[in-house]
Scaffold this motif. Structure first.
Motif, PDB file in Angstrom:
ATOM      1  N   ALA A 156     -34.336   5.343  -1.453  1.00 20.12           N
ATOM      2  CA  ALA A 156     -36.081   4.925  -2.185  1.00 20.12           C
ATOM      3  C   ALA A 156     -36.850   6.249  -2.212  1.00 20.12           C
ATOM      4  N   SER A 157     -36.739   6.954  -1.293  1.00 18.58           N
ATOM      5  CA  SER A 157     -37.672   8.169  -1.107  1.00 18.58           C
ATOM      6  C   SER A 157     -37.221   9.530  -2.767  1.00 18.58           C
ATOM      7  N   SER A 158     -36.101   9.300  -2.236  1.00 18.00           N
ATOM      8  CA  SER A 158     -35.667   9.925  -3.687  1.00 18.00           C
ATOM      9  C   SER A 158     -36.688   8.899  -5.017  1.00 18.00           C
ATOM     10  N   LEU A 159     -36.060   7.726  -5.044  1.00 17.32           N
ATOM     11  CA  LEU A 159     -36.905   6.992  -6.489  1.00 17.32           C
ATOM     12  C   LEU A 159     -38.734   7.356  -6.304  1.00 17.32           C
ATOM     13  N   ILE A 160     -39.024   7.247  -5.844  1.00 18.66           N
ATOM     14  CA  ILE A 160     -40.348   7.370  -4.537  1.00 18.66           C
ATOM     15  C   ILE A 160     -40.449   9.460  -5.967  1.00 18.66           C
ATOM     16  N   VAL A 161     -39.667   9.820  -5.237  1.00 18.83           N
ATOM     17  CA  VAL A 161     -40.461  11.179  -6.394  1.00 18.83           C
ATOM     18  C   VAL A 161     -39.983  10.917  -7.389  1.00 18.83           C
ATOM     19  N   PHE A 162     -38.833   9.957  -8.370  1.00 16.03           N
ATOM     20  CA  PHE A 162     -38.982  10.124  -9.359  1.00 16.03           C
ATOM     21  C   PHE A 162     -39.826   9.150  -9.791  1.00 16.03           C
TER      22      PHE A 162
END
Length: 525
Positions: A156-162
């Motif tokens: 979830a956190s990596s997709l938010i950054v992306f």
């Protein structure tokens, strides 16, 4: 589509064969699947696989996340919440910032926004690879809990950054207060949408006159529904699937009868195996498409590989530093707050394992492939193919280098005696005795009469009493082997009884299913 069907069958056969080989030589099967995909990609006369970026996330991500969410232990997450959330969010943000800085400094024309986008693409670790490796080695339960739950939540956190980095790159605008507000909605909106849809589906499962087959179909639709609705609402589809999955798993016993629960798990195990196999194979199969894109951008393969190895080294180094930093932070913060374990362990190997277990996998490639082909103004998305190739190198190196060496590193480290849990044999005895006690108490209160007239109840009462009277309730391997042999003999006898034309075959199959369940229980105990 029909022309590719034989190729798909061949791919499934290869997946099964490589998985069997991986189990035989005791390495994580994702490693062999990626290498097998590479070999197939370079085999002449086989069709090249062209992956549609619009479909790759939606096909693979929701069901894989949903299945993982059913394995989450809220009790364990709460106990280790600080380190799990730190690695799932803070470490991902630190990693993305480090990747952005290195990419901006080294890659010509690579902006910070593109660097953060790359950091979001490769920021999350792969739970399948971690679980596959830990299956063959013995590690403390706390370590496997931290690694597996972190790997799920950092998606979830990596997709938010992306997501936010892609927004800056495609629109060319950055308004910090809008980003902050959007971030809060992405996180909390995703959680709320997932819980709301989970609650509605729980009611539907309870109210509708469904059978096992209908319930299974509904569970297959559920993750896609959560993911797509959350994405349409500009919230996190990943968090929606995870939150909704955890909620429905928590209420599984009130939603499904026992027979449906067994069938649901069996169907999902097969689906997830196929999806993971296809996804890891596609990593290798996607190489020709990625190399063609590199050539189109005019970047030499040597230069692109150097960039990929540099970014991979940055990822590994930052994660290891963060692992040691987490230990230092815990020792400092235990003076001010209560931590899960404030004891000081003089063991430099444990943080190294935590840092080294950072394999990247399916999600990273799926996110990279989902990068839009063009910007809002119609211009080609800058460095898209280079980002794809760097992602490929990161996945390949982390899976092979870290995946193959992690088991040896785990065997080298001498773990402290954490004493987190009761030993399994003692815990099994305790559980069996407590279950026997409450069952006998319930029987004495509600069913004092009629027990001796029922073979089923009297037999089960004797078994429970035996559990209470016996010091150890766990069966030895020799006893389990004998019991399984008896069950198999019963099943063979059922086949002989089935020859009697006066006995309904459906009754024979019913007894056979009971024997199969009993055999499975003791084979896995």
């Amino acid at each position: 589509m029909v022309a590719y069907f034989p190729y798909l069958l061949l791919l499934l056969i290869v997946i099964i064969a490589l998985t069997m080989l991986a189990n035989r030589i005791r390495i994580a099967y994702p490693i062999l699947l990626v290498l097998g995909g590479l070999v197939m990609a370079m085999t002449p006369n086989l069709p090249n696989v062209t992956i549609d970026p619009d479909w790759v996330l939606i096909i693979f991500l929701p069901p894989l996340l949903y299945a993982d969410s059913w394995a989450i232990s809220l009790k364990e997450i709460w106990k280790w919440r600080r380190i799990i959330l730190s690695f799932a969010f803070i470490v991902v943000f630190i990693t993305a910032a480090a990747v952005a800085w290195v990419a901006n400094m080294v890659l010509p024309g690579f902006s910070l926004a593109l660097g953060f986008l790359l950091g979001g693409v490769i920021g999350s670790t792969d739970v399948v690879s971690v679980s596959a490796i830990l299956k063959f080695v013995k590690v403390p339960h706390r370590l496997s809990t931290i690694l597996e739950n972190e790997s799920l939540l950092n998606d979830a956190s990596s997709l938010i950054v992306f997501r936010f980095a892609a927004l800056v790159v495609t629109t060319g605008q950055f308004v910090w207060y809008e980003m902050a507000g959007g971030f809060l909605w992405v996180v909390f909106g995703g959680l709320l949408i997932g819980l709301l849809i989970g609650w509605i589906l729980k009611l539907l499962h309870q109210w509708l006159p469904t059978d096992a087959n209908m319930d299974i179909v509904l569970t297959l639709v559920t993750p896609y529904l959560m993911y797509m609705i959350a994405n349409e609402a500009q919230a996190s589809g990943v968090l929606a699937v995870v939150a909704g999955g955890v909620y429905l798993h928590h209420h599984r016993n009130t939603i499904f009868p026992a027979s449906t629960r067994n069938k649901v798990m069996a169907v999902w195990d097969n689906i997830i195996f196929i999806l993971n196999g296809l996804a890891f194979s596609l990593i290798g199969l996607s190489l020709p498409q990625i190399l063609e894109g590199i050539r189109e951008e005019g970047i030499s393969l040597t230069t692109a590989t150097y960039y990929g190895l540099l970014i991979t080294g940055t990822l590994i180094g930052v994660r290891i530093l963060c692992a040691y930093g987490a230990i230092v932070t815990t020792q400092i913060m235990k003076r001010f707050i209560k931590v899960a374990d404030g004891r000081r362990y003089h063991n430099i190997g444990v943080p190294l394992i935590l840092g080294w277990a950072g394999m990247r996998g399916v999600l990273s490639l799926a996110v990279a492939l989902s990068i839009p082909l063009t910007l809002d103004n119609g211009a080609p998305f800058p460095y898209r193919n280079l980002i794809l190739y760097i992602t490929f190198i990161v996945i390949l190196v982390t899976l092979i280098l870290q995946g193959l060496t992690l088991p040896f590193l785990i065997k080298w480290v001498k773990f402290p005696d954490y004493d987190d849990h009761i030993p399994d044999i003692e815990a099994e005895t305790l559980i069996r005795k407590e279950l026997a006690r409450v069952a006998l108490e319930y029987m004495d209160i509600h069913y004092k009469e009629g027990i001796t007239n029922s073979f089923l109840l009297q037999n089960q009462k004797d078994i429970w009493q035996f559990h209470l009277d016996t010091p150890k309730c766990s069966a030895t391997p020799e006893v389990r082997e004998k019991y399984i042999a008896i069950l198999r003999h019963q099943r063979d006898f059922l086949e002989q009884m089935n020859k009697n034309p006066r006995i309904n075959e459906e009754l024979i199959r019913s007894f056979e299913r009971q024997i199969n369940l009993e055999e499975e229980k003791w084979e896995n105990s």
